[in-house]
Design a protein around this motif. Structure first.
Motif, PDB file in Angstrom:
ATOM      1  N   ASP A 267     -98.166 -11.493 -40.431  1.00  0.00           N
ATOM      2  CA  ASP A 267     -97.298 -12.507 -39.853  1.00  0.00           C
ATOM      3  C   ASP A 267     -98.049 -13.464 -38.930  1.00  0.00           C
ATOM      4  O   ASP A 267     -97.553 -14.566 -38.636  1.00  0.00           O
ATOM      5  CB  ASP A 267     -96.157 -11.839 -39.064  1.00  0.00           C
ATOM      6  CG  ASP A 267     -95.249 -11.008 -39.949  1.00  0.00           C
ATOM      7  OD1 ASP A 267     -95.105 -11.338 -41.138  1.00  0.00           O
ATOM      8  OD2 ASP A 267     -94.685 -10.007 -39.450  1.00  0.00           O
ATOM      9  N   VAL A 268     -99.193 -13.032 -38.422  1.00  0.00           N
ATOM     10  CA  VAL A 268     -99.944 -13.875 -37.490  1.00  0.00           C
ATOM     11  C   VAL A 268    -101.330 -14.222 -38.015  1.00  0.00           C
ATOM     12  O   VAL A 268    -102.071 -14.963 -37.357  1.00  0.00           O
ATOM     13  CB  VAL A 268    -100.077 -13.169 -36.107  1.00  0.00           C
ATOM     14  CG1 VAL A 268     -98.717 -13.027 -35.459  1.00  0.00           C
ATOM     15  CG2 VAL A 268    -100.767 -11.824 -36.233  1.00  0.00           C
ATOM     16  N   ALA A 269    -101.687 -13.706 -39.170  1.00  0.00           N
ATOM     17  CA  ALA A 269    -103.051 -13.922 -39.688  1.00  0.00           C
ATOM     18  C   ALA A 269    -103.365 -15.406 -39.854  1.00  0.00           C
ATOM     19  O   ALA A 269    -104.442 -15.867 -39.443  1.00  0.00           O
ATOM     20  CB  ALA A 269    -103.220 -13.181 -41.017  1.00  0.00           C
ATOM     21  N   GLY A 270    -102.431 -16.173 -40.435  1.00  0.00           N
ATOM     22  CA  GLY A 270    -102.686 -17.584 -40.677  1.00  0.00           C
ATOM     23  C   GLY A 270    -103.032 -18.370 -39.440  1.00  0.00           C
ATOM     24  O   GLY A 270    -104.107 -18.985 -39.347  1.00  0.00           O
ATOM     25  N   PRO A 271    -102.149 -18.393 -38.437  1.00  0.00           N
ATOM     26  CA  PRO A 271    -102.457 -19.184 -37.237  1.00  0.00           C
ATOM     27  C   PRO A 271    -103.679 -18.689 -36.468  1.00  0.00           C
ATOM     28  O   PRO A 271    -104.277 -19.465 -35.709  1.00  0.00           O
ATOM     29  CB  PRO A 271    -101.185 -19.059 -36.391  1.00  0.00           C
ATOM     30  CG  PRO A 271    -100.432 -17.913 -36.950  1.00  0.00           C
ATOM     31  CD  PRO A 271    -100.771 -17.859 -38.394  1.00  0.00           C
ATOM     32  N   LEU A 272    -104.073 -17.432 -36.685  1.00  0.00           N
ATOM     33  CA  LEU A 272    -105.266 -16.923 -36.015  1.00  0.00           C
ATOM     34  C   LEU A 272    -106.536 -17.194 -36.811  1.00  0.00           C
ATOM     35  O   LEU A 272    -107.639 -16.867 -36.358  1.00  0.00           O
ATOM     36  CB  LEU A 272    -105.137 -15.412 -35.767  1.00  0.00           C
ATOM     37  CG  LEU A 272    -103.995 -14.958 -34.854  1.00  0.00           C
ATOM     38  CD1 LEU A 272    -104.065 -13.453 -34.630  1.00  0.00           C
ATOM     39  CD2 LEU A 272    -104.030 -15.683 -33.515  1.00  0.00           C
ATOM     40  N   GLY A 273    -106.378 -17.784 -38.006  1.00  0.00           N
ATOM     41  CA  GLY A 273    -107.549 -18.067 -38.833  1.00  0.00           C
ATOM     42  C   GLY A 273    -108.108 -16.849 -39.529  1.00  0.00           C
ATOM     43  O   GLY A 273    -109.294 -16.801 -39.856  1.00  0.00           O
TER      44      GLY A 273
END
Length: 562
Positions: free
Chosen positions: A488-494
């Motif tokens: 759920d947070v992988a994308g915005p964290l790169g």
């Protein structure tokens, strides 16, 4: 039926506690609305966000030297009790002519109430430096593997206990200050020599040393989070007699015109009067000749301890020697003009002084007589001291405070002192509702132990992943929403879509908290910065509507009535 609008534990707690009241103690049909943020201007959406933003993780984590998640939904439980208090207070006001139909509170308001003493210390202007450091805290572990808590209220008991165990005298002397201050600081760094002494002693010998020392209690720390027995949060027993006077309602607050006399000390008892005062009651505080010794304990706010002021400002203090016949008569006279009397004396003291419920109800028919104790209704061959950390240890709340892969131990944030005071105030309000309806009084029984059972918890402790805890950033900490998956947070964290919890945690360390919260917010994920400084919280304009300032910063009344 009362409607409670909430999506979490607060609503369940409120419904359970209101459901336990019946007949003359039952509240009116009112709307009780509990939300997350209340007057705090932050996007708080769950218990973890509230714990992070409102200082609970900071205070609970002081003993470890870093913010820690409290393993129970403590703020939500307090909010549920606040909702019940609000409904009962509004019901009292309705009987007395007020047109109230609803009460509102929040989980954030409850959290601020829970940390109010720590907040007061952080915001007083006293130059006295609060001394505490992480590590070295109780509990202790014996040679045969028993983890145990020690309690004594007096330096002589502390000295004699460790002397019986053969501990180093300098370590004993050095350990007394942080030990006694752990209630105030939420930390308790004790010399390693004391822990070493415990590790070289069998638990049976520890118990024998406590018995020989006198005034010292030891109890094992239970590893099972569920309580050993189920007891009601608060007991209500009718008392004989009918009030001969009606308290005049003079103002807008629900309890305006009602008078409460209290003879209390420390946290649990004074909090009862504090809650009733916030609801409009006049509270008369009975103190020994010379005043409560707690008034002089630094840090100070003006000429009084700021910790004392946090729970006792706004009360009218009178000095009475209740150990003398003249003082006992004076107390009866005070109570004769009151609607409620509250004490948290040691077991048996009320009877010894001739000031138990049967005595005082003769002076004031229809009286609400409330005893906030440590262990009632439990029975012990030798009653341990009724203090917060012993109760946490025995009740399983200490086990529930930490995940399954960490040792069980009481939180050094005073969980049961706060909740015990809140539950007792709830019982007083139920009794006062009966009084204004019928003129008849009640005996209110509650304890730290009974209050601990209000906190929902299972039989087993869960194991958390790194994402269930405060996550370190380049300049602080943040928490993710509950049950957040790495993807759920992988994308915005790169990160790649299949990132692991460890990779998420490692990535967050690379940049400041504000950067990550903005990036995550753009992706629809509300991450909450963790408060690590209560003074900064007090100065944050987003808390402005929830906090007031006198000589220190304090939470405002947590209810809104309409």
């Amino acid at each position: 039926m009362t409607t409670t609008l909430t999506a979490d534990v607060a609503g369940l707690v409120a419904a359970e506690q209101l459901g336990a009241l019946s007949g003359e103690y039952a509240a009116d049909p009112l709307v009780s609305d509990v939300d997350w943020a209340g007057r705090v201007d932050l996007p708080l959406a769950d218990e973890l966000a509230v714990q992070a933003a409102c200082g609970i993780m900071h205070v609970h984590g002081r003993a470890a030297g870093r913010p820690q998640r409290l393993g129970v939904d403590y703020a939500s439980v307090l909010a549920g009790v606040l909702a019940v208090q609000g409904v009962l207070a509004a019901s009292i006001a309705r009987v007395r002519g007020a047109r109230l139909t609803a009460v509102r509170t929040s989980v954030a308001d409850a959290a601020l109430l829970a940390v109010q003493q720590y907040l007061a210390v952080a915001t007083t202007d006293d130059d006295w430096a609060e001394r505490w450091e992480p590590g070295g805290r109780p509990p202790f572990t014996s040679r045969d593997g028993v983890r145990f808590e020690v309690e004594t209220l007096y330096a002589e008991g502390w000295r004699r206990f460790w002397q019986e165990l053969g501990a180093d005298r300098e370590a004993v002397a050095e350990g007394w200050w942080p030990f006694q201050q752990r209630f105030a600081t939420a930390a308790g760094h004790l010399p390693e020599a004391l822990h070493a002494t415990a590790r070289n002693t069998d638990y049976e010998a520890v118990v024998a040393a406590a018995t020989a020392a006198v005034g010292v209690s030891v109890l094992p720390v239970r590893d099972v989070p569920s309580p050993p027995v189920e007891v009601p949060a608060c007991g209500l027993r009718p008392l004989p007699g009918t009030a001969t006077r009606e308290s005049e309602k003079r103002g807008e607050a629900p309890l305006d015109g009602l008078v409460v006399v209290e003879s209390t000390r420390r946290i649990q008892g004074p909090l009862v009067g504090h809650v009733l005062r916030l609801l409009g009651a006049e509270v008369i505080r009975v103190e020994p000749p010379g005043g409560d010794p707690m008034r002089g304990i630094p840090p100070m706010a003006g000429d009084c301890s700021v910790r004392f002021r946090a729970l006792n400002d706004g009360k009218r203090a009178v000095e009475v020697d209740i150990k003398s016949p003249a003082g006992q008569r004076e107390l009866r006279e005070l109570v004769a003009g009151a609607d409620a009397f509250v004490h948290n004396w040691a077991p048996g003291k009320a009877e010894q002084l001739g000031l138990d419920a049967e005595d005082l109800v003769r002076a004031s028919p229809g009286l609400t007589y409330a005893w906030a104790s440590g262990w009632e209704p439990l029975s012990w061959p030798e009653l341990p001291l009724g203090t917060d950390f012993l109760v946490q240890a025995h009740s399983g709340l200490g086990a529930a405070a930490y995940p399954g892969d960490e040792p069980s131990m009481p939180s050094l944030m005073t969980l049961t002192d706060i909740l015990g005071g809140m539950v007792c105030a709830q019982g007083v309000l139920a009794s006062l509702l009966r009084r204004v309806r019928t003129g008849r009084g009640s005996h209110v029984d509650s304890s730290l132990f009974s209050a601990s059972g209000v906190v929902p918890r299972g039989v087993h402790r869960p194991v958390w992943t790194v994402l269930d805890r405060p996550l370190r950033t380049a300049d602080g900490y943040l928490v993710l929403p509950r049950d957040m998956a790495p993807g759920d947070v992988a994308g915005p964290l790169g990160l790649a879509a299949g990132g692991t919890p460890g990779e998420v945690a490692a990535r967050l360390r690379d940049r400041p908290t504000e950067v990550w919260t903005e990036l995550l917010a753009d992706a629809g994920v509300v991450a909450t910065p963790v408060c690590t400084d209560l003074r900064a919280l007090a100065e944050d304009p987003r808390f402005e509507r929830a906090l007031g300032r006198t000589t220190h910063v304090h939470p405002l009344s947590p209810w809104e009535f309409s």
